[in-house]
Design a protein around this motif. Structure first.
Motif, PDB file in Angstrom:
ATOM      1  N   ASN A  64      43.027  37.033  34.794  1.00 45.45           N
ATOM      2  CA  ASN A  64      42.700  38.048  35.788  1.00 45.45           C
ATOM      3  C   ASN A  64      43.835  38.058  36.813  1.00 45.45           C
ATOM      4  O   ASN A  64      44.025  37.101  37.542  1.00 45.45           O
ATOM      5  CB  ASN A  64      41.370  37.724  36.467  1.00 45.45           C
ATOM      6  CG  ASN A  64      41.009  38.713  37.548  1.00 45.45           C
ATOM      7  OD1 ASN A  64      41.628  39.765  37.687  1.00 45.45           O
ATOM      8  ND2 ASN A  64      39.996  38.373  38.328  1.00 45.45           N
ATOM      9  N   TYR A  68      40.601  39.721  43.231  1.00 46.75           N
ATOM     10  CA  TYR A  68      39.151  39.646  43.324  1.00 46.75           C
ATOM     11  C   TYR A  68      38.597  39.277  41.945  1.00 46.75           C
ATOM     12  O   TYR A  68      39.258  39.451  40.933  1.00 46.75           O
ATOM     13  CB  TYR A  68      38.559  40.986  43.792  1.00 46.75           C
ATOM     14  CG  TYR A  68      39.089  42.183  43.032  1.00 46.75           C
ATOM     15  CD1 TYR A  68      38.534  42.565  41.814  1.00 46.75           C
ATOM     16  CD2 TYR A  68      40.166  42.913  43.517  1.00 46.75           C
ATOM     17  CE1 TYR A  68      39.022  43.644  41.101  1.00 46.75           C
ATOM     18  CE2 TYR A  68      40.664  44.007  42.816  1.00 46.75           C
ATOM     19  CZ  TYR A  68      40.094  44.355  41.616  1.00 46.75           C
ATOM     20  OH  TYR A  68      40.587  45.424  40.911  1.00 46.75           O
ATOM     21  N   ALA A  69      37.386  38.748  41.938  1.00 42.56           N
ATOM     22  CA  ALA A  69      36.735  38.396  40.670  1.00 42.56           C
ATOM     23  C   ALA A  69      36.448  39.674  39.888  1.00 42.56           C
ATOM     24  O   ALA A  69      36.158  40.718  40.476  1.00 42.56           O
ATOM     25  CB  ALA A  69      35.446  37.634  40.929  1.00 42.56           C
ATOM     26  N   THR A 102      28.480  28.965  30.853  1.00 44.75           N
ATOM     27  CA  THR A 102      29.238  29.858  31.723  1.00 44.75           C
ATOM     28  C   THR A 102      28.309  30.815  32.467  1.00 44.75           C
ATOM     29  O   THR A 102      27.427  31.418  31.870  1.00 44.75           O
ATOM     30  CB  THR A 102      30.240  30.700  30.896  1.00 44.75           C
ATOM     31  OG1 THR A 102      31.085  29.822  30.169  1.00 44.75           O
ATOM     32  CG2 THR A 102      31.086  31.582  31.793  1.00 44.75           C
ATOM     33  N   GLN A 106      29.280  35.622  37.475  1.00 47.39           N
ATOM     34  CA  GLN A 106      30.340  35.345  38.447  1.00 47.39           C
ATOM     35  C   GLN A 106      31.679  35.935  38.018  1.00 47.39           C
ATOM     36  O   GLN A 106      32.586  36.053  38.825  1.00 47.39           O
ATOM     37  CB  GLN A 106      30.488  33.843  38.670  1.00 47.39           C
ATOM     38  CG  GLN A 106      29.343  33.262  39.443  1.00 47.39           C
ATOM     39  CD  GLN A 106      29.552  31.790  39.748  1.00 47.39           C
ATOM     40  OE1 GLN A 106      30.358  31.113  39.114  1.00 47.39           O
ATOM     41  NE2 GLN A 106      28.818  31.293  40.716  1.00 47.39           N
ATOM     42  N   SER A 109      37.339  34.529  37.989  1.00 57.37           N
ATOM     43  CA  SER A 109      37.722  34.413  39.392  1.00 57.37           C
ATOM     44  C   SER A 109      39.058  35.093  39.666  1.00 57.37           C
ATOM     45  O   SER A 109      39.856  35.319  38.755  1.00 57.37           O
ATOM     46  CB  SER A 109      37.786  32.938  39.796  1.00 57.37           C
ATOM     47  OG  SER A 109      38.790  32.282  39.051  1.00 57.37           O
ATOM     48  N   ALA A 110      39.285  35.414  40.926  1.00 57.89           N
ATOM     49  CA  ALA A 110      40.541  36.037  41.343  1.00 57.89           C
ATOM     50  C   ALA A 110      41.713  35.170  40.892  1.00 57.89           C
ATOM     51  O   ALA A 110      41.708  33.951  41.086  1.00 57.89           O
ATOM     52  CB  ALA A 110      40.549  36.195  42.862  1.00 57.89           C
ATOM     53  N   GLY A 112      42.314  34.049  38.167  1.00 60.88           N
ATOM     54  CA  GLY A 112      41.821  32.990  37.292  1.00 60.88           C
ATOM     55  C   GLY A 112      42.135  33.210  35.823  1.00 60.88           C
ATOM     56  O   GLY A 112      42.570  34.283  35.405  1.00 60.88           O
TER      57      GLY A 112
END
Length: 135
Positions: A64, A68-69, A102, A106, A109-110, A112
């Motif tokens: 990512n 932001y997520a 998992t 969520q 992640s940013a 991630g």
């Protein structure tokens, strides 16, 4: 604010409690964004098991690049023959390619990364190549 609630919360996470309280009376929800331009496949490999030739393992790293997520994408795996003709195509939902523990809600992640490992029984299909796409 109603129509852009997901975007607002993505860029300003501290607003999430306020947005959730606004959403409650109208029964809307705050979801994660999914911008495929900012999600990428960093690496992937498809290899067979030496002891069991019909078993193949797809290993991949998803990244990512957003600040932001983001929601987990679906993965499309296409197996091809030596002439790059499609033998079989399958779509995998996040629930299928992520470990059971998992928290899918969520997201990634940013900035991630997520490791993907899929074990598949190919039966009689003999693939020479593959393509992997995010959807």
């Amino acid at each position: 604010a109603y129509f852009y609630r997901d975007l607002i919360v993505a860029y300003y996470p501290h607003t999430k409690p306020l947005m959730e309280s606004v959403c409650e009376p109208v029964q809307c929800r705050i979801g994660l964004l999914k911008n495929l331009d900012l999600l990428g496949i960093e690496s992937s490999d498809l290899h067979s098991d030496l002891d069991r030739p019909s078993i193949v393992t797809l290993s991949s790293m998803l990244r990512n690049r957003a600040t932001y997520a983001q929601a987990f994408p679906s993965l499309e795996l296409t197996l091809t023959n030596a002439r790059d003709e499609v033998l079989v195509r399958r779509l995998f939902a996040p629930e299928e390619y992520l470990p059971p523990a998992t928290n899918i809600g969520q997201g990634i992640s940013a900035k991630g990364e997520v490791t993907v490992k899929l074990l598949m029984d190919m039966g009689e299909i003999k693939a020479d190549g593959y393509r992997l796409y995010l959807l």
